[in-house]
Design a protein around this motif. Structure first.
Motif, PDB file in Angstrom:
ATOM      1  N   LYS A  57       0.858  -1.197   0.000  1.00  0.00           N
ATOM      2  CA  LYS A  57       0.000   0.000   0.000  1.00  0.00           C
ATOM      3  C   LYS A  57       0.893   1.246   0.000  1.00  0.00           C
ATOM      4  CE  LYS A  57      -0.508  -0.005   5.022  1.00  0.00           C
ATOM      5  NZ  LYS A  57      -1.487   0.010   6.135  1.00  0.00           N
ATOM      6  N   CYS A  58       0.376   2.305  -0.570  1.00  0.00           N
ATOM      7  CA  CYS A  58       1.139   3.560  -0.663  1.00  0.00           C
ATOM      8  C   CYS A  58       1.357   4.152   0.751  1.00  0.00           C
ATOM      9  CB  CYS A  58       0.397   4.560  -1.541  1.00  0.00           C
ATOM     10  SG  CYS A  58       0.178   4.006  -3.255  1.00  0.00           S
ATOM     11  N   ASP A  59       2.635   4.392   1.067  1.00  0.00           N
ATOM     12  CA  ASP A  59       2.955   4.927   2.404  1.00  0.00           C
ATOM     13  C   ASP A  59       3.968   6.072   2.339  1.00  0.00           C
ATOM     14  OD1 ASP A  59       5.161   3.541   1.591  1.00  0.00           O
ATOM     15  OD2 ASP A  59       5.160   2.098   3.257  1.00  0.00           O
ATOM     16  N   GLY A  60       4.112   6.747   1.138  1.00  0.00           N
ATOM     17  CA  GLY A  60       4.986   7.893   0.982  1.00  0.00           C
ATOM     18  C   GLY A  60       6.357   7.587   0.464  1.00  0.00           C
ATOM     19  N   ARG A  61       6.710   6.321   0.276  1.00  0.00           N
ATOM     20  CA  ARG A  61       8.008   5.988  -0.257  1.00  0.00           C
ATOM     21  C   ARG A  61       8.019   6.241  -1.750  1.00  0.00           C
ATOM     22  NH1 ARG A  61       8.970   0.012   1.590  1.00  0.00           N
ATOM     23  NH2 ARG A  61       6.673  -0.049   1.330  1.00  0.00           N
ATOM     24  N   ILE A  62       9.178   6.818  -2.267  1.00  0.00           N
ATOM     25  CA  ILE A  62       9.232   7.183  -3.678  1.00  0.00           C
ATOM     26  C   ILE A  62      10.522   6.720  -4.352  1.00  0.00           C
ATOM     27  CG2 ILE A  62       7.694   9.164  -3.380  1.00  0.00           C
ATOM     28  CD1 ILE A  62      10.189  10.960  -3.370  1.00  0.00           C
ATOM     29  N   HIS A  63      11.554   6.231  -3.614  1.00  0.00           N
ATOM     30  CA  HIS A  63      12.850   5.873  -4.186  1.00  0.00           C
ATOM     31  C   HIS A  63      13.044   4.356  -4.185  1.00  0.00           C
ATOM     32  CE1 HIS A  63      14.047  10.076  -4.324  1.00  0.00           C
ATOM     33  NE2 HIS A  63      13.655  10.212  -3.016  1.00  0.00           N
ATOM     34  N   ARG A  85      11.709  -3.088  -1.098  1.00  0.00           N
ATOM     35  CA  ARG A  85      12.251  -4.341  -0.622  1.00  0.00           C
ATOM     36  C   ARG A  85      12.206  -5.458  -1.697  1.00  0.00           C
ATOM     37  NH1 ARG A  85       9.514  -2.217   3.847  1.00  0.00           N
ATOM     38  NH2 ARG A  85       7.576  -3.208   3.172  1.00  0.00           N
ATOM     39  N   SER A  86      11.426  -5.264  -2.772  1.00  0.00           N
ATOM     40  CA  SER A  86      11.328  -6.267  -3.838  1.00  0.00           C
ATOM     41  C   SER A  86      10.906  -5.593  -5.126  1.00  0.00           C
ATOM     42  CB  SER A  86      10.336  -7.381  -3.483  1.00  0.00           C
ATOM     43  OG  SER A  86       9.022  -6.843  -3.404  1.00  0.00           O
ATOM     44  N   TYR A  87      11.130  -6.299  -6.201  1.00  0.00           N
ATOM     45  CA  TYR A  87      10.751  -5.765  -7.512  1.00  0.00           C
ATOM     46  C   TYR A  87       9.240  -5.628  -7.613  1.00  0.00           C
ATOM     47  CZ  TYR A  87      10.084  -5.436 -12.564  1.00  0.00           C
ATOM     48  OH  TYR A  87       9.700  -5.035 -13.816  1.00  0.00           O
ATOM     49  N   GLU A  88       8.481  -6.566  -7.070  1.00  0.00           N
ATOM     50  CA  GLU A  88       7.022  -6.495  -7.118  1.00  0.00           C
ATOM     51  C   GLU A  88       6.514  -5.270  -6.362  1.00  0.00           C
ATOM     52  OE1 GLU A  88       8.756  -9.151  -6.485  1.00  0.00           O
ATOM     53  OE2 GLU A  88       8.274 -10.471  -8.194  1.00  0.00           O
ATOM     54  N   GLU A  89       7.199  -4.971  -5.229  1.00  0.00           N
ATOM     55  CA  GLU A  89       6.803  -3.790  -4.445  1.00  0.00           C
ATOM     56  C   GLU A  89       7.061  -2.522  -5.245  1.00  0.00           C
ATOM     57  OE1 GLU A  89       7.242  -2.301   0.171  1.00  0.00           O
ATOM     58  OE2 GLU A  89       9.021  -3.134  -0.846  1.00  0.00           O
ATOM     59  N   ALA A  90       8.204  -2.479  -5.953  1.00  0.00           N
ATOM     60  CA  ALA A  90       8.515  -1.301  -6.762  1.00  0.00           C
ATOM     61  C   ALA A  90       7.501  -1.121  -7.868  1.00  0.00           C
ATOM     62  CB  ALA A  90       9.928  -1.445  -7.341  1.00  0.00           C
ATOM     63  N   ASN A  99      14.075   5.983 -17.186  1.00  0.00           N
ATOM     64  CA  ASN A  99      13.927   5.965 -18.648  1.00  0.00           C
ATOM     65  C   ASN A  99      12.477   5.831 -19.095  1.00  0.00           C
ATOM     66  OD1 ASN A  99      13.480   3.389 -17.843  1.00  0.00           O
ATOM     67  ND2 ASN A  99      15.155   2.463 -19.061  1.00  0.00           N
ATOM     68  N   ASN A 100      11.576   5.832 -18.145  1.00  0.00           N
ATOM     69  CA  ASN A 100      10.128   5.804 -18.436  1.00  0.00           C
ATOM     70  C   ASN A 100       9.715   4.611 -19.329  1.00  0.00           C
ATOM     71  OD1 ASN A 100       9.567   8.236 -16.975  1.00  0.00           O
ATOM     72  ND2 ASN A 100      10.322   9.454 -18.728  1.00  0.00           N
ATOM     73  N   ASP A 101      10.271   3.446 -19.045  1.00  0.00           N
ATOM     74  CA  ASP A 101       9.896   2.257 -19.836  1.00  0.00           C
ATOM     75  C   ASP A 101       8.933   1.343 -19.080  1.00  0.00           C
ATOM     76  OD1 ASP A 101      11.574   1.361 -17.879  1.00  0.00           O
ATOM     77  OD2 ASP A 101      12.871   0.186 -19.219  1.00  0.00           O
ATOM     78  N   GLY A 102       8.483   1.797 -17.936  1.00  0.00           N
ATOM     79  CA  GLY A 102       7.532   1.003 -17.148  1.00  0.00           C
ATOM     80  C   GLY A 102       8.176  -0.032 -16.280  1.00  0.00           C
ATOM     81  N   GLU A 103       9.505  -0.119 -16.236  1.00  0.00           N
ATOM     82  CA  GLU A 103      10.228  -1.094 -15.433  1.00  0.00           C
ATOM     83  C   GLU A 103      10.979  -0.346 -14.341  1.00  0.00           C
ATOM     84  OE1 GLU A 103      10.075  -4.301 -15.629  1.00  0.00           O
ATOM     85  OE2 GLU A 103       8.832  -4.394 -17.421  1.00  0.00           O
ATOM     86  N   PRO A 104      10.547  -0.391 -13.073  1.00  0.00           N
ATOM     87  CA  PRO A 104      11.203   0.374 -12.008  1.00  0.00           C
ATOM     88  C   PRO A 104      12.437  -0.361 -11.470  1.00  0.00           C
ATOM     89  CG  PRO A 104       9.335  -0.783 -11.103  1.00  0.00           C
ATOM     90  CD  PRO A 104       9.347  -1.065 -12.569  1.00  0.00           C
ATOM     91  N   CYS A 105      13.428   0.472 -11.034  1.00  0.00           N
ATOM     92  CA  CYS A 105      14.587  -0.048 -10.296  1.00  0.00           C
ATOM     93  C   CYS A 105      15.278  -1.183 -11.038  1.00  0.00           C
ATOM     94  CB  CYS A 105      14.162  -0.492  -8.896  1.00  0.00           C
ATOM     95  SG  CYS A 105      13.269   0.767  -7.952  1.00  0.00           S
TER      96      CYS A 105
END
Length: 240
Positions: free
Chosen positions: A197-203, A208-213, A228-234
């Motif tokens: 759930k959204c809790d203010g984290r942005i970086h 803690r995991s790719y699914e969370e990102a 790079n705005n490709d839809g794949e975070p971190c």
């Protein structure tokens, strides 16, 4: 009282004749119906013994005994060997034919037995051919079903045709696969939503995991995890 005489004349067409009696000038009438053996025709000169009776005012012979026929019968009884010799005179021909008849009978039985065996073997070959054909059909049906399973994947058995008579439509199979994939994605999304759930984290360092990102990138505002705005975070952090 019996009297003896000889047949003087006989008319076959009319069945009567006359008997001459020794010492009598007038011949005596007789009819074939008065003879004891009517199957043997009376012969001229044949010796007879008879009674003289009156019939409608006329004399005739009655109770006729055929002395010559009786004598022939007595001769046969007195010489039975001669009679048996005559009967056996024709037997050689019969015995000559008998072996041939037996040979023909044996040959006929052999032919019948051979024909029966041929018919039996043909029937056995026919049955084996039918059984082999049925086995081949079953194998072909099993191969068709197996090919369908390989081509369509792990679909419910009710979709497959066990007899190989029907083939699934390509469009139906594709739509079914799409429904399965979509259902899996929706299930995964529901599981992810329940975990994060959204809790203010942005970086990325806060993830803690790719699914969370992925969840934060798609559902939470102000994230800074997709340079790079490709839809794949971190991507660097989780080596994507």
């Amino acid at each position: 009282m019996f009297t003896e005489g000889k047949i003087k004349s006989y008319i076959t067409e009319r069945g009567f004749g006359f008997i001459s009696i020794q010492g009598e000038s007038k011949d005596l009438f007789f009819h074939i119906k008065d003879f004891p053996n009517k199957s043997v025709e009376p012969k001229i000169g044949e010796n007879l013994k008879f009674r003289i009776v009156e019939d409608n005012g006329k004399l005739k012979a009655d109770q006729i005994v055929r002395l010559d026929l009786k004598q022939n019968t007595a001769d046969l009884e007195a010489h039975p060997q001669q009679s048996s010799y005559r009967n056996n005179s024709a037997s050689p021909r019969f015995h000559e034919r008998s072996p041939k008849g037996r040979i023909f009978t044996i040959v006929g039985l052999i032919i019948i037995a051979v024909l029966a065996m041929l018919v039996y073997y043909k029937y056995q070959d026919y049955r084996q051919a039918q059984q082999l054909k049925a086995q081949q059909l079953m194998q072909q049906q099993a191969q068709i079903v197996e090919q369908q399973r390989k081509a369509l994947g792990d679909l419910p058995d009710r979709v497959l045709s066990e007899q190989g008579q029907r083939h699934l439509d390509n469009t139906s199979s594709q739509s079914l696969r799409a429904e399965v994939i979509n259902g899996a994605e929706n299930t995964q999304a529901q599981v992810t939503t329940s975990q994060f759930k959204c809790d203010g984290r942005i970086h990325c360092s806060q993830m803690r995991s790719y699914e969370e990102a992925v969840f934060f990138l798609r559902n939470c505002p102000g994230t800074q995890m997709d340079g790079n705005n490709d839809g794949e975070p971190c991507e660097r952090q989780f080596r994507r």
